[in-house]
Design a protein around this motif. Structure first.
Motif, short mmCIF file in Angstrom:
data_model
loop_
_atom_site.label_atom_id
_atom_site.label_comp_id
_atom_site.label_asym_id
_atom_site.label_seq_id
_atom_site.Cartn_x
_atom_site.Cartn_y
_atom_site.Cartn_z
N LEU A 1 3.22 -10.17 0.63
CA LEU A 1 2.29 -9.42 1.46
C LEU A 1 2.92 -8.10 1.88
O LEU A 1 4.12 -8.02 2.13
CB LEU A 1 1.91 -10.22 2.71
CG LEU A 1 1.32 -11.60 2.50
CD1 LEU A 1 0.93 -12.21 3.85
CD2 LEU A 1 0.12 -11.57 1.58
N SER A 2 2.07 -7.09 1.97
CA SER A 2 2.51 -5.77 2.44
C SER A 2 1.60 -5.32 3.58
O SER A 2 0.41 -5.63 3.59
CB SER A 2 2.46 -4.73 1.32
OG SER A 2 3.28 -5.09 0.24
N CYS A 3 2.16 -4.57 4.50
CA CYS A 3 1.39 -4.00 5.60
C CYS A 3 1.92 -2.61 5.87
O CYS A 3 3.12 -2.44 6.12
CB CYS A 3 1.50 -4.87 6.84
SG CYS A 3 0.81 -4.12 8.34
N VAL B 1 -2.85 -1.82 7.54
CA VAL B 1 -3.60 -2.21 6.35
C VAL B 1 -2.75 -3.19 5.54
O VAL B 1 -1.65 -2.84 5.09
CB VAL B 1 -3.96 -0.98 5.50
CG1 VAL B 1 -4.74 -1.41 4.27
CG2 VAL B 1 -4.77 0.00 6.34
N GLU B 2 -3.29 -4.40 5.36
CA GLU B 2 -2.58 -5.46 4.65
C GLU B 2 -3.04 -5.54 3.19
O GLU B 2 -4.19 -5.21 2.87
CB GLU B 2 -2.84 -6.82 5.31
CG GLU B 2 -2.45 -6.87 6.78
CD GLU B 2 -3.58 -7.24 7.71
OE1 GLU B 2 -3.34 -7.85 8.75
OE2 GLU B 2 -4.74 -6.90 7.37
N SER B 3 -2.17 -6.02 2.34
CA SER B 3 -2.51 -6.27 0.94
C SER B 3 -1.59 -7.35 0.38
O SER B 3 -0.55 -7.66 0.98
CB SER B 3 -2.37 -4.99 0.10
OG SER B 3 -1.04 -4.52 0.14
N GLY B 4 -2.02 -7.94 -0.75
CA GLY B 4 -1.17 -8.88 -1.45
C GLY B 4 -1.56 -10.33 -1.34
O GLY B 4 -0.89 -11.20 -1.91
N ILE C 1 -5.61 -11.05 6.09
CA ILE C 1 -5.75 -11.24 4.65
C ILE C 1 -5.57 -12.72 4.33
O ILE C 1 -4.71 -13.38 4.89
CB ILE C 1 -4.72 -10.36 3.90
CG1 ILE C 1 -5.01 -10.32 2.42
CG2 ILE C 1 -3.29 -10.81 4.17
CD1 ILE C 1 -4.27 -9.22 1.70
#
Length: 121
Positions: free
Chosen positions: A20-22, A5-8, A115
């Motif tokens: 970015l975070s995963c 799950v990626e974010s940022g 993302i």
């Protein structure tokens, strides 16, 4: 079942920064490679940066000196710090990891959903 799950991601002006975070969720017994690829419209997916369980890492030439990669093994998370962003960094960024999802000594590759990162003024 393992998920990345990626974010940022988001929109940033040239010269700006994003992180970015995963995170890997589900049944995870071990992670070897964990990193980021990107794909711009009409182009092939390419490696941006990756890190290995033994501490090694690699970077695309185009991001050396601007991007750094780090991981928190306890949190099963990899981070991509992107500084001095350029319009040509615009792409969908995908998390990619080599994960052992059973007690057997077998690793499988997983991909996140991607993302969007857009660098524009």
């Amino acid at each position: 079942q393992v998920q990345l799950v990626e974010s940022g991601g988001g929109l940033v002006q040239p010269g700006g920064s994003l992180r970015l975070s995963c995170v890997a969720s589900g049944t995870v017994f071990g992670i070897d490679f964990m990193g980021w690829y990107r794909q711009a419209p009409g182009q092939q997916r390419e490696l941006v940066a990756g890190t290995f369980d033994d501490g090694g890492s690699n970077f695309a030439d185009s991001v050396k000196g601007r991007f750094t990669i780090s991981r928190d093994s306890a949190k099963k998370t990899v981070y991509l710090q992107m500084n001095n962003l350029r319009p040509e960094d615009t792409a969908v960024y995908y998390c990619h990891a080599n994960i052992r999802d059973t007690i057997a000594p077998r690793f499988l590759y997983y991909w996140g959903q991607g993302i969007q990162v857009t660098v524009s003024s």
